[in-house]
Write a protein that holds these residues in place. Structure first.
Motif, PDB file in Angstrom:
ATOM      1  N   SER A  18     -10.403 -10.052 -10.681  1.00 55.76           N
ATOM      2  CA  SER A  18      -9.136 -10.545 -11.217  1.00 55.76           C
ATOM      3  C   SER A  18      -8.052 -10.400 -10.150  1.00 55.76           C
ATOM      4  N   GLY A  19      -6.907 -11.042 -10.388  1.00 57.71           N
ATOM      5  CA  GLY A  19      -5.805 -10.975  -9.426  1.00 57.71           C
ATOM      6  C   GLY A  19      -5.381  -9.547  -9.107  1.00 57.71           C
ATOM      7  N   GLY A  20      -5.314  -8.720 -10.143  1.00 55.17           N
ATOM      8  CA  GLY A  20      -4.904  -7.340  -9.949  1.00 55.17           C
ATOM      9  C   GLY A  20      -5.916  -6.556  -9.129  1.00 55.17           C
ATOM     10  N   GLN A  21      -7.192  -6.792  -9.418  1.00 54.80           N
ATOM     11  CA  GLN A  21      -8.242  -6.103  -8.654  1.00 54.80           C
ATOM     12  C   GLN A  21      -8.218  -6.552  -7.194  1.00 54.80           C
ATOM     13  N   GLN A  22      -7.988  -7.855  -6.985  1.00 54.11           N
ATOM     14  CA  GLN A  22      -7.927  -8.354  -5.606  1.00 54.11           C
ATOM     15  C   GLN A  22      -6.818  -7.674  -4.828  1.00 54.11           C
ATOM     16  N   GLN A  23      -5.660  -7.515  -5.479  1.00 52.36           N
ATOM     17  CA  GLN A  23      -4.566  -6.854  -4.769  1.00 52.36           C
ATOM     18  C   GLN A  23      -4.912  -5.406  -4.447  1.00 52.36           C
ATOM     19  N   ARG A  24      -5.603  -4.745  -5.370  1.00 46.17           N
ATOM     20  CA  ARG A  24      -6.000  -3.361  -5.106  1.00 46.17           C
ATOM     21  C   ARG A  24      -6.969  -3.282  -3.934  1.00 46.17           C
ATOM     22  N   VAL A  25      -7.909  -4.232  -3.867  1.00 47.35           N
ATOM     23  CA  VAL A  25      -8.850  -4.225  -2.741  1.00 47.35           C
ATOM     24  C   VAL A  25      -8.085  -4.429  -1.435  1.00 47.35           C
ATOM     25  N   ALA A  26      -7.145  -5.379  -1.445  1.00 44.57           N
ATOM     26  CA  ALA A  26      -6.379  -5.653  -0.226  1.00 44.57           C
ATOM     27  C   ALA A  26      -5.596  -4.420   0.216  1.00 44.57           C
ATOM     28  N   LEU A  27      -5.005  -3.715  -0.746  1.00 48.05           N
ATOM     29  CA  LEU A  27      -4.245  -2.506  -0.403  1.00 48.05           C
ATOM     30  C   LEU A  27      -5.170  -1.388   0.060  1.00 48.05           C
ATOM     31  N   ALA A  28      -6.332  -1.287  -0.592  1.00 43.71           N
ATOM     32  CA  ALA A  28      -7.302  -0.259  -0.187  1.00 43.71           C
ATOM     33  C   ALA A  28      -7.755  -0.508   1.251  1.00 43.71           C
ATOM     34  N   ARG A  29      -7.970  -1.788   1.559  1.00 43.84           N
ATOM     35  CA  ARG A  29      -8.415  -2.158   2.901  1.00 43.84           C
ATOM     36  C   ARG A  29      -7.356  -1.782   3.933  1.00 43.84           C
ATOM     37  N   ILE A  30      -6.084  -2.013   3.589  1.00 44.88           N
ATOM     38  CA  ILE A  30      -4.997  -1.692   4.517  1.00 44.88           C
ATOM     39  C   ILE A  30      -4.865  -0.176   4.684  1.00 44.88           C
ATOM     40  N   LEU A  31      -4.893   0.561   3.560  1.00 48.95           N
ATOM     41  CA  LEU A  31      -4.653   2.002   3.654  1.00 48.95           C
ATOM     42  C   LEU A  31      -5.842   2.751   4.252  1.00 48.95           C
ATOM     43  N   ALA A  32      -7.054   2.178   4.110  1.00 49.20           N
ATOM     44  CA  ALA A  32      -8.226   2.791   4.741  1.00 49.20           C
ATOM     45  C   ALA A  32      -8.026   2.838   6.253  1.00 49.20           C
ATOM     46  N   TYR A  33      -7.288   1.890   6.746  1.00 45.96           N
ATOM     47  CA  TYR A  33      -7.049   1.744   8.185  1.00 45.96           C
ATOM     48  C   TYR A  33      -5.936   2.678   8.647  1.00 45.96           C
ATOM     49  N   SER A  34      -5.337   3.418   7.711  1.00 43.11           N
ATOM     50  CA  SER A  34      -4.179   4.308   7.906  1.00 43.11           C
ATOM     51  C   SER A  34      -3.141   3.769   8.893  1.00 43.11           C
ATOM     52  N   PRO A  35      -2.403   2.744   8.449  1.00 44.41           N
ATOM     53  CA  PRO A  35      -1.400   2.124   9.318  1.00 44.41           C
ATOM     54  C   PRO A  35      -0.107   2.954   9.377  1.00 44.41           C
ATOM     55  N   ASP A  36       0.690   2.708  10.418  1.00 42.45           N
ATOM     56  CA  ASP A  36       2.001   3.351  10.517  1.00 42.45           C
ATOM     57  C   ASP A  36       3.028   2.596   9.677  1.00 42.45           C
ATOM     58  N   VAL A  37       2.849   1.278   9.595  1.00 45.95           N
ATOM     59  CA  VAL A  37       3.795   0.432   8.872  1.00 45.95           C
ATOM     60  C   VAL A  37       3.003  -0.492   7.947  1.00 45.95           C
ATOM     61  N   ILE A  38       3.495  -0.692   6.729  1.00 42.87           N
ATOM     62  CA  ILE A  38       2.871  -1.667   5.836  1.00 42.87           C
ATOM     63  C   ILE A  38       3.829  -2.836   5.663  1.00 42.87           C
ATOM     64  N   LEU A  39       3.314  -4.051   5.865  1.00 44.61           N
ATOM     65  CA  LEU A  39       4.128  -5.248   5.712  1.00 44.61           C
ATOM     66  C   LEU A  39       3.639  -6.016   4.494  1.00 44.61           C
ATOM     67  N   LEU A  40       4.545  -6.310   3.566  1.00 45.34           N
ATOM     68  CA  LEU A  40       4.148  -6.973   2.320  1.00 45.34           C
ATOM     69  C   LEU A  40       4.789  -8.355   2.275  1.00 45.34           C
ATOM     70  N   ASP A  41       3.958  -9.386   2.304  1.00 47.71           N
ATOM     71  CA  ASP A  41       4.457 -10.758   2.376  1.00 47.71           C
ATOM     72  C   ASP A  41       4.362 -11.403   0.992  1.00 47.71           C
ATOM     73  N   GLU A  42       5.460 -11.452   0.271  1.00 46.12           N
ATOM     74  CA  GLU A  42       5.522 -12.046  -1.072  1.00 46.12           C
ATOM     75  C   GLU A  42       4.325 -11.640  -1.931  1.00 46.12           C
ATOM     76  N   PRO A  43       4.171 -10.351  -2.187  1.00 46.71           N
ATOM     77  CA  PRO A  43       2.931  -9.916  -2.833  1.00 46.71           C
ATOM     78  C   PRO A  43       2.746 -10.396  -4.273  1.00 46.71           C
ATOM     79  N   PHE A  44       3.806 -10.874  -4.912  1.00 50.60           N
ATOM     80  CA  PHE A  44       3.649 -11.270  -6.324  1.00 50.60           C
ATOM     81  C   PHE A  44       3.963 -12.740  -6.555  1.00 50.60           C
ATOM     82  N   SER A  45       4.001 -13.531  -5.480  1.00 49.73           N
ATOM     83  CA  SER A  45       4.542 -14.879  -5.648  1.00 49.73           C
ATOM     84  C   SER A  45       3.683 -15.780  -6.527  1.00 49.73           C
ATOM     85  N   ALA A  46       2.371 -15.612  -6.456  1.00 48.70           N
ATOM     86  CA  ALA A  46       1.523 -16.554  -7.184  1.00 48.70           C
ATOM     87  C   ALA A  46       0.917 -15.912  -8.431  1.00 48.70           C
ATOM     88  N   MET A  47       1.763 -15.353  -9.293  1.00 46.57           N
ATOM     89  CA  MET A  47       1.212 -14.641 -10.451  1.00 46.57           C
ATOM     90  C   MET A  47       1.997 -14.943 -11.706  1.00 46.57           C
TER      91      MET A  47
END
Lengths: 224, 344
Positions: free
Chosen positions: B135-164
């Motif tokens: 589902s859309g919500g699960q997809q966003q969680r996977v995307a965030l998990a993928r980003i945080l697994a990489y332990s970034p210094d900065v997180i950039l969020l590009d219109e995260p809720f635009s198509a919902m």
């Protein structure tokens, strides 16, 4: 008794040429997709596509000009390796590669271009190397299109006639491929043996298309 | 103390992008209409797009220069350690949830991190699924998990809720806000939705045609937008050109009403703004009151929207079961709720 040599020659030629065409076409397509300068891109794309637009005999003419005994590459091979390319088995491979290359290149290119560029950028921001992005994202997601292109290129190589006739000739047991054999048999009035070769080509062609569709449909189903 | 410094210029088709900001903690919002250059700004930070000129640098323990046109430095996105949440999440469709989360990791350390992330983002049981089966919500969680697994210094969020749709949006906003609160690095949220920046961001930038037209604390900008464009983007529904009468009185030309204001009017003020919720019922002789005859009312589930004959909009909260509403003969507005605006 049917002469099997055209079948073996054709299988050998088509197999080696698709091996070359597949990888060269794939990497050339990747290079073109990554290229930022549009002018050079258009010129190169034109050159790589030319062989399917030109009449095969014209392509054969150019090949003969380059690989013939007096041509720059042909002469080089004679001088340094004492190998004559024109009218040898290797000439059938060269003709098949050149003629089938545009199909592979264009299919791979459009398959690459259909992959969402955000996926590649996502890979980059996740620290994946360009080579890993190519393998795991670009190639993997373009695979159905690439396989389709590969099979079309294989079929094109197998059916190559005009350029082969110009560069490799029609020497029985050496450069006489299946399409050449069909032509020779018909020219000699042996419709019966021509028919045998025709059947063989039709079966291979049908089988190739079957594999192509099967792989494409299966891959797409898996992701959905 | 982390610090992200961005000062970039880029020539675009319609306008020139010129942004300059600094981020020291938490989440910065970039608000603007579509095509104002906000996504390009974000992509320049990530290294996906190259600016023409300028500097992008991040200081954590020591300074990392991402981009410097003068010193000819342009770090590849791979080397910037920046997490980018794409509008459509950009999950790899050929990989399972597990493989997606592990995509940014090297072979040695991934097993443990991936299983931690799967747990943390409540993706248990979905490890072997492909993105299209989520589902859309699960997809966003996977995307965030993928980003945080990489332990970034900065997180950039590009219109995260635009198509919902609205329902999913509200749920995911809470989910994302919890995740950002736990994340101790910097983040930038790009959006055209004022509610999102208000919820997520302490600091805010408003972009219009590639230029920053407001910069500061989010609450300050919403309370005192100062400029017409800013007022409009922060949701001020009533904006009118004015004629200054004296230091504390103006005539709103679009509505034909004269108002008293609480601040002294300086000569560069050209417009006033009044938020649609700031009117209240009045009698004829009250300060800043006006006639409401010939108004049209529109019923929404939880509010009345009243379109007045003079062009003003009034919004009034209501209960779901109330369907009757008498428009008062006169409305007024408190002088301190009249926002003085400059025309850019």
């Amino acid at each position: 008794m049917m002469d099997w040599s055209p079948i073996f020659i054709s299988m050998k030629t088509a197999s080696l040429s698709i091996f070359i065409t597949f990888f060269v076409g794939l990497f050339v397509a990747w290079g073109i997709v990554k290229m930022k300068n549009d002018a050079i891109k258009i010129v190169l794309d034109g050159i790589f596509t030319l062989p399917i637009v030109l009449p095969p005999t014209v392509v054969g003419f150019f090949l003969l000009y380059i690989f013939g005994v007096r041509g720059p590459i042909g002469q080089f091979f004679i001088d340094f390796f004492s190998v004559k390319i024109a009218f040898s088995w290797s000439a059938t491979v060269i003709a098949a590669v050149v003629m089938s290359f545009p199909l592979m290149y264009r299919s791979a290119r459009s398959a690459f271009e259909q992959v969402d560029s955000n996926l590649l950028d996502a890979g980059r921001t996740l620290g994946m190397s360009e080579w890993k992005i190519f393998r795991k994202i670009l190639f993997a997601n373009a695979l159905p299109g690439i396989i389709g292109g590969g099979i079309l290129a294989y079929a094109r190589g197998l059916g190559e006639f005009g350029a082969t006739a110009m560069l490799a000739g029609n020497i029985a047991g050496q450069t006489r491929t299946l399409p050449m054999a069909v032509y020779s048999e018909v020219a000699a009035g042996n419709m019966g043996s021509a028919f045998d070769y025709v059947i063989f080509i039709v079966v291979i062609a049908f089988f190739a298309i079957f594999i192509m569709d099967y792989v494409t449909i299966r891959k797409e189903k898996q992701w959905k | 103390m982390a610090k992200l410094n961005v000062n970039i210029q880029k020539k675009l088709k319609e306008f020139d992008l010129n942004v300059d900001f600094e981020l020291k903690k938490g989440c910065l919002g970039i608000l603007g209409p579509s095509g104002c250059g906000k996504s390009i700004t974000l992509k320049s930070v990530a290294g996906i797009v190259d600016p023409d000129k300028g500097i992008v640098s991040l200081t954590t323990d020591n300074e990392t220069v991402y981009f410097d046109s003068e010193r000819k430095i342009n770090l590849k996105p791979q080397k910037r350690n920046v997490g980018y949440l794409f509008q459509n999440y950009a999950l790899f469709p050929n990989m399972t949830v597990e493989e997606n989360v592990a995509a940014g990791l090297s072979k040695d350390d991934d097993k443990k991190i991936v299983s931690d992330m799967i747990k943390r983002f409540h993706l248990d049981g979905l490890e072997k699924r492909y993105p299209r089966q989520l589902s859309g919500g699960q997809q966003q969680r996977v995307a965030l998990a993928r980003i945080l697994a990489y332990s970034p210094d900065v997180i950039l969020l590009d219109e995260p809720f635009s198509a919902m749709d609205t329902f999913l949006k509200e749920q995911l906003r809470i989910q994302l806000s919890n995740i950002l609160n736990e994340f101790d690095g910097l983040s930038i949220l790009v959006t055209h939705d004022r509610d999102e920046v208000f919820q997520f961001c302490d600091e805010l930038i408003i972009l219009d045609k590639g230029r920053i037209i407001a910069k500061g604390e989010t609450h300050n900008i919403f309370e005192n937008p100062k400029k017409v464009q800013v007022a409009r983007l922060t949701g001020c529904k009533n904006i009118s050109k004015i004629e200054i009468i004296d230091d504390y009185h103006v005539k709103a030309l679009d509505w034909g009403v004269t108002f008293e204001v609480s601040q002294k009017i300086s000569p560069n003020i050209t417009h006033i703004g009044i938020r649609a919720h700031d009117f209240s019922p009045a009698s004829e002789n009250d300060l800043n009151s006006f006639d409401t005859s010939n108004s049209t009312k529109i019923e929404k589930p939880f509010e009345w929207e009243i379109s007045l004959a003079n062009g003003l909009w009034w919004k009034r909260d209501k209960q779901i079961h109330q369907h009757e509403f008498e428009i008062p003969k006169y409305l007024k507005v408190n002088p301190k709720n009249i926002i003085l605006l400059e025309d850019n």
